[in-house]
Design a protein around this motif. Structure first.
Motif, PDB file in Angstrom:
ATOM      1  N   LEU A 165       0.825  -1.205   0.000  1.00 21.80           N
ATOM      2  CA  LEU A 165       0.000   0.000   0.000  1.00 21.80           C
ATOM      3  C   LEU A 165       0.860   1.255   0.000  1.00 21.80           C
ATOM      4  O   LEU A 165       0.586   2.224  -0.728  1.00 21.80           O
ATOM      5  N   LEU A 166       1.919   1.247   0.809  1.00 26.12           N
ATOM      6  CA  LEU A 166       2.793   2.410   0.864  1.00 26.12           C
ATOM      7  C   LEU A 166       3.558   2.596  -0.440  1.00 26.12           C
ATOM      8  O   LEU A 166       3.884   3.726  -0.821  1.00 26.12           O
ATOM      9  N   SER A 167       3.825   1.516  -1.154  1.00 22.26           N
ATOM     10  CA  SER A 167       4.567   1.626  -2.410  1.00 22.26           C
ATOM     11  C   SER A 167       3.789   2.411  -3.452  1.00 22.26           C
ATOM     12  O   SER A 167       4.386   2.971  -4.382  1.00 22.26           O
ATOM     13  N   PHE A 168       2.455   2.468  -3.331  1.00 19.79           N
ATOM     14  CA  PHE A 168       1.677   3.299  -4.248  1.00 19.79           C
ATOM     15  C   PHE A 168       2.067   4.770  -4.107  1.00 19.79           C
ATOM     16  O   PHE A 168       1.979   5.538  -5.062  1.00 19.79           O
ATOM     17  N   ARG A 169       2.485   5.149  -2.893  1.00 19.75           N
ATOM     18  CA  ARG A 169       2.925   6.526  -2.665  1.00 19.75           C
ATOM     19  C   ARG A 169       4.313   6.753  -3.225  1.00 19.75           C
ATOM     20  O   ARG A 169       4.654   7.856  -3.629  1.00 19.75           O
ATOM     21  N   PHE A 170       5.138   5.710  -3.227  1.00 28.17           N
ATOM     22  CA  PHE A 170       6.501   5.845  -3.724  1.00 28.17           C
ATOM     23  C   PHE A 170       6.551   5.864  -5.248  1.00 28.17           C
ATOM     24  O   PHE A 170       7.465   6.452  -5.826  1.00 28.17           O
ATOM     25  N   ALA A 171       5.609   5.189  -5.897  1.00 27.36           N
ATOM     26  CA  ALA A 171       5.668   5.040  -7.351  1.00 27.36           C
ATOM     27  C   ALA A 171       5.511   6.394  -8.032  1.00 27.36           C
ATOM     28  O   ALA A 171       4.675   7.209  -7.623  1.00 27.36           O
ATOM     29  N   PRO A 172       6.291   6.670  -9.054  1.00 27.37           N
ATOM     30  CA  PRO A 172       6.120   7.930  -9.792  1.00 27.37           C
ATOM     31  C   PRO A 172       4.745   8.001 -10.440  1.00 27.37           C
ATOM     32  O   PRO A 172       4.220   6.993 -10.951  1.00 27.37           O
ATOM     33  N   GLU A 173       4.168   9.184 -10.399  1.00 35.28           N
ATOM     34  CA  GLU A 173       2.816   9.345 -10.938  1.00 35.28           C
ATOM     35  C   GLU A 173       2.761   9.124 -12.445  1.00 35.28           C
ATOM     36  O   GLU A 173       1.733   8.734 -12.986  1.00 35.28           O
ATOM     37  N   LEU A 174       3.882   9.352 -13.123  1.00 27.90           N
ATOM     38  CA  LEU A 174       3.909   9.172 -14.572  1.00 27.90           C
ATOM     39  C   LEU A 174       3.761   7.715 -14.979  1.00 27.90           C
ATOM     40  O   LEU A 174       3.412   7.429 -16.133  1.00 27.90           O
ATOM     41  N   THR A 175       4.010   6.779 -14.054  1.00 28.54           N
ATOM     42  CA  THR A 175       3.879   5.362 -14.409  1.00 28.54           C
ATOM     43  C   THR A 175       2.432   4.932 -14.559  1.00 28.54           C
ATOM     44  O   THR A 175       2.159   3.918 -15.207  1.00 28.54           O
ATOM     45  N   VAL A 176       1.495   5.671 -13.966  1.00 29.01           N
ATOM     46  CA  VAL A 176       0.084   5.281 -14.033  1.00 29.01           C
ATOM     47  C   VAL A 176      -0.766   6.299 -14.777  1.00 29.01           C
ATOM     48  O   VAL A 176      -1.972   6.087 -14.940  1.00 29.01           O
ATOM     49  N   ILE A 177      -0.165   7.383 -15.239  1.00 29.48           N
ATOM     50  CA  ILE A 177      -0.972   8.460 -15.794  1.00 29.48           C
ATOM     51  C   ILE A 177      -1.599   8.082 -17.137  1.00 29.48           C
ATOM     52  O   ILE A 177      -2.732   8.478 -17.438  1.00 29.48           O
ATOM     53  N   ILE A 178      -0.901   7.291 -17.967  1.00 30.79           N
ATOM     54  CA  ILE A 178      -1.449   6.928 -19.276  1.00 30.79           C
ATOM     55  C   ILE A 178      -2.640   5.976 -19.131  1.00 30.79           C
ATOM     56  O   ILE A 178      -3.702   6.219 -19.730  1.00 30.79           O
ATOM     57  N   PRO A 179      -2.535   4.886 -18.341  1.00 35.84           N
ATOM     58  CA  PRO A 179      -3.742   4.060 -18.143  1.00 35.84           C
ATOM     59  C   PRO A 179      -4.899   4.841 -17.513  1.00 35.84           C
ATOM     60  O   PRO A 179      -6.053   4.631 -17.887  1.00 35.84           O
ATOM     61  N   LEU A 180      -4.590   5.711 -16.558  1.00 40.62           N
ATOM     62  CA  LEU A 180      -5.656   6.515 -15.954  1.00 40.62           C
ATOM     63  C   LEU A 180      -6.305   7.437 -16.973  1.00 40.62           C
ATOM     64  O   LEU A 180      -7.527   7.612 -16.969  1.00 40.62           O
ATOM     65  N   PHE A 181      -5.519   8.020 -17.858  1.00 36.67           N
ATOM     66  CA  PHE A 181      -6.070   8.904 -18.880  1.00 36.67           C
ATOM     67  C   PHE A 181      -7.032   8.136 -19.787  1.00 36.67           C
ATOM     68  O   PHE A 181      -8.128   8.629 -20.109  1.00 36.67           O
ATOM     69  N   VAL A 182      -6.659   6.924 -20.194  1.00 38.37           N
ATOM     70  CA  VAL A 182      -7.538   6.117 -21.048  1.00 38.37           C
ATOM     71  C   VAL A 182      -8.815   5.738 -20.304  1.00 38.37           C
ATOM     72  O   VAL A 182      -9.932   5.841 -20.838  1.00 38.37           O
ATOM     73  N   LEU A 183      -8.686   5.320 -19.033  1.00 40.17           N
ATOM     74  CA  LEU A 183      -9.866   4.959 -18.246  1.00 40.17           C
ATOM     75  C   LEU A 183     -10.776   6.155 -18.039  1.00 40.17           C
ATOM     76  O   LEU A 183     -12.011   6.032 -18.118  1.00 40.17           O
ATOM     77  N   TYR A 184     -10.204   7.296 -17.762  1.00 42.62           N
ATOM     78  CA  TYR A 184     -11.016   8.492 -17.526  1.00 42.62           C
ATOM     79  C   TYR A 184     -11.777   8.901 -18.784  1.00 42.62           C
ATOM     80  O   TYR A 184     -12.921   9.355 -18.705  1.00 42.62           O
ATOM     81  N   GLN A 185     -11.159   8.749 -19.937  1.00 40.98           N
ATOM     82  CA  GLN A 185     -11.853   9.077 -21.182  1.00 40.98           C
ATOM     83  C   GLN A 185     -13.014   8.130 -21.419  1.00 40.98           C
ATOM     84  O   GLN A 185     -14.099   8.539 -21.845  1.00 40.98           O
ATOM     85  N   GLN A 186     -12.823   6.850 -21.120  1.00 43.05           N
ATOM     86  CA  GLN A 186     -13.875   5.863 -21.350  1.00 43.05           C
ATOM     87  C   GLN A 186     -15.005   5.958 -20.330  1.00 43.05           C
ATOM     88  O   GLN A 186     -16.174   5.704 -20.663  1.00 43.05           O
ATOM     89  N   LEU A 187     -14.667   6.306 -19.082  1.00 43.24           N
ATOM     90  CA  LEU A 187     -15.682   6.367 -18.022  1.00 43.24           C
ATOM     91  C   LEU A 187     -16.323   7.742 -17.890  1.00 43.24           C
ATOM     92  O   LEU A 187     -17.222   7.918 -17.066  1.00 43.24           O
TER      93      LEU A 187
END
Length: 295
Positions: free
Chosen positions: A130-152
């Protein structure tokens, strides 16, 4: 006949004792701290100077200028219109930051309490994940989130921003509050259970009131992290839910960047975290030192 006794040789001057040496070292340390404080404070002073400069003196002078509040009037919408709705960006930041912290507290406090009271095989690995989610760079998840946000249909919405800021605030709240609950004696809750309380009532009426300083401290930290986030609003918003971290850069567009307006916008955006810190200062000091010394 008078005898002449040889005059005693002058005694050597006494060496500086330990107290003098410590005093000199203390003065040197204080001077070093003052120099570092001035060095760290200079960017803020420079921002204030930029925000008070008129546009025609922005690039011509450094410290000699005619101060004016026109930059603040423009940023707050009371002066010349620059086409940047900064006040709306400011309110957007308040909405999404308060919403993210509030939702994270609702989810994170029971989760932190459960993590502190119930240990099982792999629980530490789960918490570190759970804490590793805070350590991970935001750029590693931004592209999947962008696609999901467009679809939802969550792109450029308050709900979408509050949801994504959970990645910033929730791990922080769970990890820190777990240590606060772990410092509480389980005997307090066991006594409440013996008095007829349910586990839920023992949590709300016994454990939760005892960690109020910790809740205040972690809420402030989570709010600052949510308020200062830049990558998520930059990619997942365009105008309706855009925050101050991205909106302040709008004044840099065009042929001639308006650094005075950008500085004024940045200083205005500091006000909410500062007011919040001053408001809960009493709980903040207790919360940061809570559990530091165990009996």
């Amino acid at each position: 006949m008078t005898k002449h006794h040889p005059s005693p040789s002058p005694s050597p001057s006494p060496k500086p004792n330990g107290a003098v040496r410590r005093r000199v070292l203390g003065i040197a340390a204080d001077g070093a701290l003052i120099l570092y404080f001035l060095f760290a404070l200079f960017p803020v002073v420079w921002m204030v100077i930029l925000s008070l400069k008129p546009g025609h003196e922005l690039f011509s002078t450094y410290f000699s200028f005619t101060p004016t509040l026109d930059s603040y009037r423009t940023v707050l919408g009371a002066g010349q219109d620059e086409g940047v709705p900064f006040v709306r960006f400011f309110l957007n930041s308040l909405v999404v930051s308060v919403g993210a912290v509030g939702l994270s507290l609702v989810i994170g406090l029971p989760a932190a309490y459960a993590a502190a009271r119930w240990r099982f095989r792999g629980s530490e690995n789960l918490m570190f994940t759970l804490l590793s989610f805070r350590f991970a760079p935001e750029l590693t998840v931004i592209i999947p989130l962008f696609v999901l946000y467009q679809q939802l249909g969550l792109f450029d919405t308050y709900v979408g921003m509050i949801w994504v800021l959970q990645l910033v605030t929730l791990p922080l709240i769970v990890w820190i509050m777990r240590s606060y609950f772990a410092d509480l004696s389980p005997e307090l809750e066991q006594a409440a259970l013996l008095d007829g309380y349910t586990r839920k009532q023992a949590f709300f009426r016994v454990a939760l009131p005892l960690v109020k300083p910790g809740i205040a401290a972690v809420s402030l930290l989570a709010f600052i992290f949510a308020w200062n986030n830049f990558v998520f609003p930059l990619i997942l918003t365009s105008s309706e839910a855009q925050t101050v971290t991205v909106g302040a850069l709008s004044f840099l567009g065009g042929d001639r960047p308006k650094y005075n307006l950008t500085a004024a916008a940045a200083l205005v955006s500091v006000i909410p975290p500062l007011i919040l810190a001053l408001t809960i200062q009493r709980y903040l000091v207790r919360g940061l030192s809570f559990g530091a010394v165990k009996s």
